[in-house]
Motif scaffolding. Sequence first.
Motif, PDB file in Angstrom:
ATOM      1  N   ILE A 268      -6.085  11.228   5.583  1.00 33.93           N
ATOM      2  CA  ILE A 268      -5.519  10.469   4.469  1.00 33.93           C
ATOM      3  C   ILE A 268      -5.916  11.175   3.175  1.00 33.93           C
ATOM      4  N   LEU A 269      -4.924  11.487   2.363  1.00 33.67           N
ATOM      5  CA  LEU A 269      -5.153  12.217   1.118  1.00 33.67           C
ATOM      6  C   LEU A 269      -5.364  11.280  -0.066  1.00 33.67           C
ATOM      7  N   GLU A 270      -4.589  10.192  -0.128  1.00 36.78           N
ATOM      8  CA  GLU A 270      -4.708   9.218  -1.222  1.00 36.78           C
ATOM      9  C   GLU A 270      -4.226   7.855  -0.743  1.00 36.78           C
ATOM     10  N   ILE A 271      -4.796   6.799  -1.349  1.00 32.64           N
ATOM     11  CA  ILE A 271      -4.353   5.427  -1.080  1.00 32.64           C
ATOM     12  C   ILE A 271      -4.322   4.669  -2.404  1.00 32.64           C
ATOM     13  N   ALA A 272      -3.285   3.848  -2.586  1.00 33.41           N
ATOM     14  CA  ALA A 272      -3.205   2.903  -3.698  1.00 33.41           C
ATOM     15  C   ALA A 272      -2.740   1.568  -3.117  1.00 33.41           C
ATOM     16  N   ARG A 273      -3.500   0.500  -3.405  1.00 34.03           N
ATOM     17  CA  ARG A 273      -3.143  -0.839  -2.919  1.00 34.03           C
ATOM     18  C   ARG A 273      -3.012  -1.790  -4.095  1.00 34.03           C
ATOM     19  N   THR A 274      -2.108  -2.757  -3.948  1.00 43.58           N
ATOM     20  CA  THR A 274      -1.842  -3.692  -5.037  1.00 43.58           C
ATOM     21  C   THR A 274      -2.860  -4.808  -5.140  1.00 43.58           C
ATOM     22  N   GLY A 275      -3.492  -5.165  -4.065  1.00 39.97           N
ATOM     23  CA  GLY A 275      -4.241  -6.412  -4.027  1.00 39.97           C
ATOM     24  C   GLY A 275      -3.324  -7.483  -3.479  1.00 39.97           C
ATOM     25  N   LYS A 276      -3.908  -8.532  -3.001  1.00 41.72           N
ATOM     26  CA  LYS A 276      -3.147  -9.579  -2.316  1.00 41.72           C
ATOM     27  C   LYS A 276      -2.367 -10.449  -3.300  1.00 41.72           C
ATOM     28  N   VAL A 277      -1.135 -10.785  -2.934  1.00 38.31           N
ATOM     29  CA  VAL A 277      -0.365 -11.830  -3.601  1.00 38.31           C
ATOM     30  C   VAL A 277      -0.107 -12.897  -2.551  1.00 38.31           C
ATOM     31  N   ALA A 278      -0.072 -14.142  -2.970  1.00 39.66           N
ATOM     32  CA  ALA A 278       0.062 -15.227  -1.996  1.00 39.66           C
ATOM     33  C   ALA A 278       0.722 -16.437  -2.641  1.00 39.66           C
ATOM     34  N   LEU A 279       1.415 -17.204  -1.811  1.00 44.21           N
ATOM     35  CA  LEU A 279       2.006 -18.483  -2.206  1.00 44.21           C
ATOM     36  C   LEU A 279       1.791 -19.484  -1.085  1.00 44.21           C
ATOM     37  N   GLU A 280       1.697 -20.744  -1.458  1.00 43.10           N
ATOM     38  CA  GLU A 280       1.609 -21.809  -0.465  1.00 43.10           C
ATOM     39  C   GLU A 280       2.918 -21.853   0.318  1.00 43.10           C
ATOM     40  N   ARG A 281       2.811 -22.069   1.631  1.00 42.98           N
ATOM     41  CA  ARG A 281       4.022 -22.180   2.463  1.00 42.98           C
ATOM     42  C   ARG A 281       4.731 -23.493   2.165  1.00 42.98           C
ATOM     43  N   ALA A 282       5.989 -23.423   1.769  1.00 45.89           N
ATOM     44  CA  ALA A 282       6.769 -24.627   1.497  1.00 45.89           C
ATOM     45  C   ALA A 282       6.950 -25.439   2.775  1.00 45.89           C
TER      46      ALA A 282
ATOM     47  N   MET B 225       0.848  -1.184   0.000  1.00 48.96           N
ATOM     48  CA  MET B 225       0.000   0.000   0.000  1.00 48.96           C
ATOM     49  C   MET B 225       0.886   1.237   0.000  1.00 48.96           C
ATOM     50  N   LEU B 226       0.543   2.188  -0.857  1.00 53.47           N
ATOM     51  CA  LEU B 226       1.111   3.532  -0.810  1.00 53.47           C
ATOM     52  C   LEU B 226       0.028   4.418  -0.230  1.00 53.47           C
ATOM     53  N   LEU B 227       0.401   5.237   0.727  1.00 53.53           N
ATOM     54  CA  LEU B 227      -0.574   6.058   1.437  1.00 53.53           C
ATOM     55  C   LEU B 227      -0.013   7.459   1.600  1.00 53.53           C
ATOM     56  N   LYS B 228      -0.769   8.447   1.142  1.00 55.34           N
ATOM     57  CA  LYS B 228      -0.364   9.844   1.311  1.00 55.34           C
ATOM     58  C   LYS B 228      -1.206  10.417   2.444  1.00 55.34           C
ATOM     59  N   VAL B 229      -0.530  10.927   3.471  1.00 53.52           N
ATOM     60  CA  VAL B 229      -1.210  11.439   4.660  1.00 53.52           C
ATOM     61  C   VAL B 229      -0.833  12.904   4.874  1.00 53.52           C
ATOM     62  N   SER B 230      -1.796  13.670   5.312  1.00 53.48           N
ATOM     63  CA  SER B 230      -1.545  15.066   5.653  1.00 53.48           C
ATOM     64  C   SER B 230      -0.580  15.097   6.834  1.00 53.48           C
ATOM     65  N   ALA B 231       0.506  15.858   6.702  1.00 60.93           N
ATOM     66  CA  ALA B 231       1.539  15.880   7.746  1.00 60.93           C
ATOM     67  C   ALA B 231       2.140  17.262   7.879  1.00 60.93           C
ATOM     68  N   PRO B 232       1.381  18.198   8.460  1.00 58.60           N
ATOM     69  CA  PRO B 232       1.973  19.514   8.707  1.00 58.60           C
ATOM     70  C   PRO B 232       3.133  19.370   9.697  1.00 58.60           C
TER      71      PRO B 232
ATOM     72  N   THR C 126       3.505  19.627   3.404  1.00 62.62           N
ATOM     73  CA  THR C 126       2.318  19.325   4.214  1.00 62.62           C
ATOM     74  C   THR C 126       1.851  17.882   4.101  1.00 62.62           C
ATOM     75  N   ALA C 127       2.664  17.009   3.520  1.00 65.16           N
ATOM     76  CA  ALA C 127       2.239  15.616   3.351  1.00 65.16           C
ATOM     77  C   ALA C 127       3.435  14.670   3.359  1.00 65.16           C
ATOM     78  N   LEU C 128       3.154  13.431   3.741  1.00 67.83           N
ATOM     79  CA  LEU C 128       4.121  12.334   3.662  1.00 67.83           C
ATOM     80  C   LEU C 128       3.498  11.230   2.826  1.00 67.83           C
TER      81      LEU C 128
END
Length: 176
Positions: free
Chosen positions: A143-157, A87-94, A118-120
């Motif tokens: 919170i000003l903006e959010i972008a998420r990739t969606g889940k990626v997963a693999l079986e545990r070896a 997740m990329l998240l832009k937050v107001s940060a004065p 004013t943001a991180l």
Amino acid sequence: MKHTLSVLVEDESGALSRISGLFARRGFNIESLAVGPAEDAGSSRLTMVVEGDDHTLEQMTKQLNKLVNVLAVTDLSAIPSVERELMLLKVSAPPEQRSAILDLVQVFRAKVVDVADTALTLEVVGDPGKLVALEQVLQSYGILEIARTGKVALERASGVNTAYLKTTASDKRVPA
């Protein structure tokens, strides 16, 4: 119930379109979808989060297996697996709130990837619950903006079910 499906497909033009079209025609909703190259040249892995009962999941799996380009379908919800999301998240940060925000994001092992007056902008990787928790904590800052990739997963070896280990470890705690 939500299910995480790992679908291995031939890396061919239109494969994703056929899969998403199949789900749309059957009225199945894809909550999250991540696609990328797989371990073998010429194949891709789709990781999908879908909702449905066991009968619906069985129907989805049968329909996917009928498609020519599909090599394998695995329900990772039923077996030990590793799941991550970005997740990329832009937050107001004065300036007067910035140090408090930076202290909070360290707990979540988030990285600061951009700083403005004013943001991180933060980058965080982890299981989906961690991302939701960070989002909730930062909500009060704005919170000003959010972008998420969606889940990626693999079986545990290793085959180790960490969800099971968490429940057994909490059962063995001595009351205070």
